[in-house]
Enzyme design. Structure first.
Site, PDB file in Angstrom:
ATOM      1  N   ASP A   1      44.519  53.281  43.168  1.00  0.00           N
ATOM      2  CA  ASP A   1      44.806  52.532  42.108  1.00  0.00           C
ATOM      3  C   ASP A   1      45.886  52.894  41.236  1.00  0.00           C
ATOM      4  OD1 ASP A   1      42.481  50.683  42.312  1.00  0.00           O
ATOM      5  OD2 ASP A   1      41.050  52.066  41.254  1.00  0.00           O
TER       6      ASP A   1
ATOM      7  N   ASP B   1      41.393  45.952  48.472  1.00  0.00           N
ATOM      8  CA  ASP B   1      42.349  45.997  47.284  1.00  0.00           C
ATOM      9  C   ASP B   1      43.760  46.741  47.537  1.00  0.00           C
ATOM     10  OD1 ASP B   1      39.537  45.968  47.283  1.00  0.00           O
ATOM     11  OD2 ASP B   1      39.538  46.181  45.093  1.00  0.00           O
TER      12      ASP B   1
HETATM   13  N1  GLY Z   1      40.187  46.536  42.415  1.00  0.00           N
HETATM   14  C1  GLY Z   1      39.087  46.486  42.110  1.00  0.00           C
HETATM   15  C2  GLY Z   1      38.576  45.105  42.049  1.00  0.00           C
HETATM   16  O1  GLY Z   1      39.328  44.388  42.589  1.00  0.00           O
HETATM   17  O2  GLY Z   1      37.681  44.939  41.331  1.00  0.00           O
END
Ligand code: GLY
Length: 359
Positions: free
Chosen positions: A80, A142
């Site tokens: 992240d 993600d």
């Molecule tokens: N990257 C976390 C989500 O999309 O919830």
């Protein structure tokens, strides 16, 4: 208007980055710079500055971006880092070229790269899940978005290795993360010793074999961005495959249910955030497609999504201070369901700014 109301309401402490407003509530829930969503609010402010050229947004964007500065000193604790640093410092550097921002981006890219496992060929997305879930090397769809940080750093004074890692991650993901119909798993677990794929599963979706809406959106956005950065035809082709299966299965208002395979449909909740990510991605994808009718379809779909999102059915207006209603964060955990979430606002604004530039 909504962003100004948010600015007025923000508390004067260091837990002041808006993340979500739960259904039925009127106040933002705030987080600090360590939260994965910390970069979206500064990013919203940078896009407001870009769209309006009003200095007041630049001042606010810089203030909140500075709050994330400690991230430059953090080790690679999670994929992240890309969302956090690139949406804040990345957008900021693009617009005002502050050299101090650049240093944060370059340092964070090096930190993110420490999570790359060459045996597997991907970045370890969630180090925290290795022991907790017994997922020795896990990669989530993600993570595709965070490759942009690596591409950027490599092109702006960082190592060539960052580019190679990003390409390898995208290639490995393309081969392992998708079912034959091009729908994405949320998580793929790999063996750290052999580097082989162990299983494809879900964490935030309805089921291991379902199409979790935002996951598919991350794929559309991620492979489009990888094509922009590499000009490799396989990424452009793949972006179209993952976009087409999503578009073919949308409900008529073009805003997906949180998971395309939730048996509760049509009574399931929607995920406006997935629509925002997809709209922004399709606008960019449409500029790369040589086949004019197909490019037109992607652009028309993106514009139609933005039109729906701009109606009273999805706009927060007097309900709360966010831009949008009806996003879903983590349905299986029961959190942020049918809520306002800051990343929906971020990608909505990004898409509007992109559209304006394309006109
Ligand atoms: N990257 C976390 C989500 O999309 O919830």
């Amino acid at each position: 208007m909504q962003a100004q109301k948010t600015l007025n309401a923000i508390p004067a402490n260091n837990n002041n980055l808006p993340r979500n407003i739960d259904k039925g509530k009127t106040d933002w829930r705030y987080v600090n710079y360590k939260d994965w969503c910390s970069g979206f609010w500064p990013g919203v402010l940078w896009y407001l500055y870009e769209g309006t050229q009003d200095e007041k947004w630049k001042i606010a964007a810089d203030k909140f971006t500075q709050e994330l500065k400690p991230l430059a000193e953090h080790s690679g604790f999670d994929h992240d880092l890309g969302f956090m640093v690139f949406n804040s410092f990345g957008n900021g550097y693009r617009l005002i070229k502050d050299p101090a921002y650049k240093q944060v981006i370059l340092k964070s890219a090096d930190s993110l790269a420490t999570l790359f496992n060459p045996k597997v060929g991907t970045i370890l997305s969630w180090p925290g899940m290795v022991k907790k879930m017994n997922w020795p090397h896990n990669t989530i769809i993600d993570n595709m978005i965070n490759l942009e940080l690596l591409f950027w750093a490599s092109n702006n004074g960082g190592s060539r290795r960052l580019y190679d890692i990003a390409v390898k991650h995208a290639e490995t993901t393309m081969h392992n993360h998708f079912r034959p119909d091009y729908t994405s798993y949320h998580v793929v677990v790999y063996d750290t010793v052999t580097g082989k794929k162990l299983k494809g599963i879900t964490h935030q979706g309805y089921a291991d074999n379902s199409m979790w809406a935002r996951g598919q959106s991350w794929a559309i956005y991620g492979f489009t961005m990888c094509y922009r950065e590499t000009r490799k035809a396989e990424f452009l082709n793949f972006a179209q495959k993952v976009a087409d299966v999503y578009l073919n299965r949308l409900p008529t208002d073009l805003i997906p249910y949180w998971d395309f395979d939730d048996p509760a449909i049509p009574n399931a909740v929607k995920d406006a955030s997935a629509a925002c990510v997809t709209a922004s991605a399709l606008l960019e994808l449409s500029t790369f497609i040589k086949n004019k009718p197909k490019a037109r379809i992607y652009r028309q779909k993106a514009e139609a999504m933005l039109q729906t999102l701009s109606t009273s059915a999805y706009q927060s207006r007097g309900v709360n201070d966010a831009f949008l209603l009806h996003s879903t964060g983590h349905h299986p955990a029961g959190t942020e369901i049918d809520a306002s979430i800051i990343y929906a606002d971020y990608y909505y604004l990004e898409a509007l700014v992109r559209l304006e530039k394309m006109k």
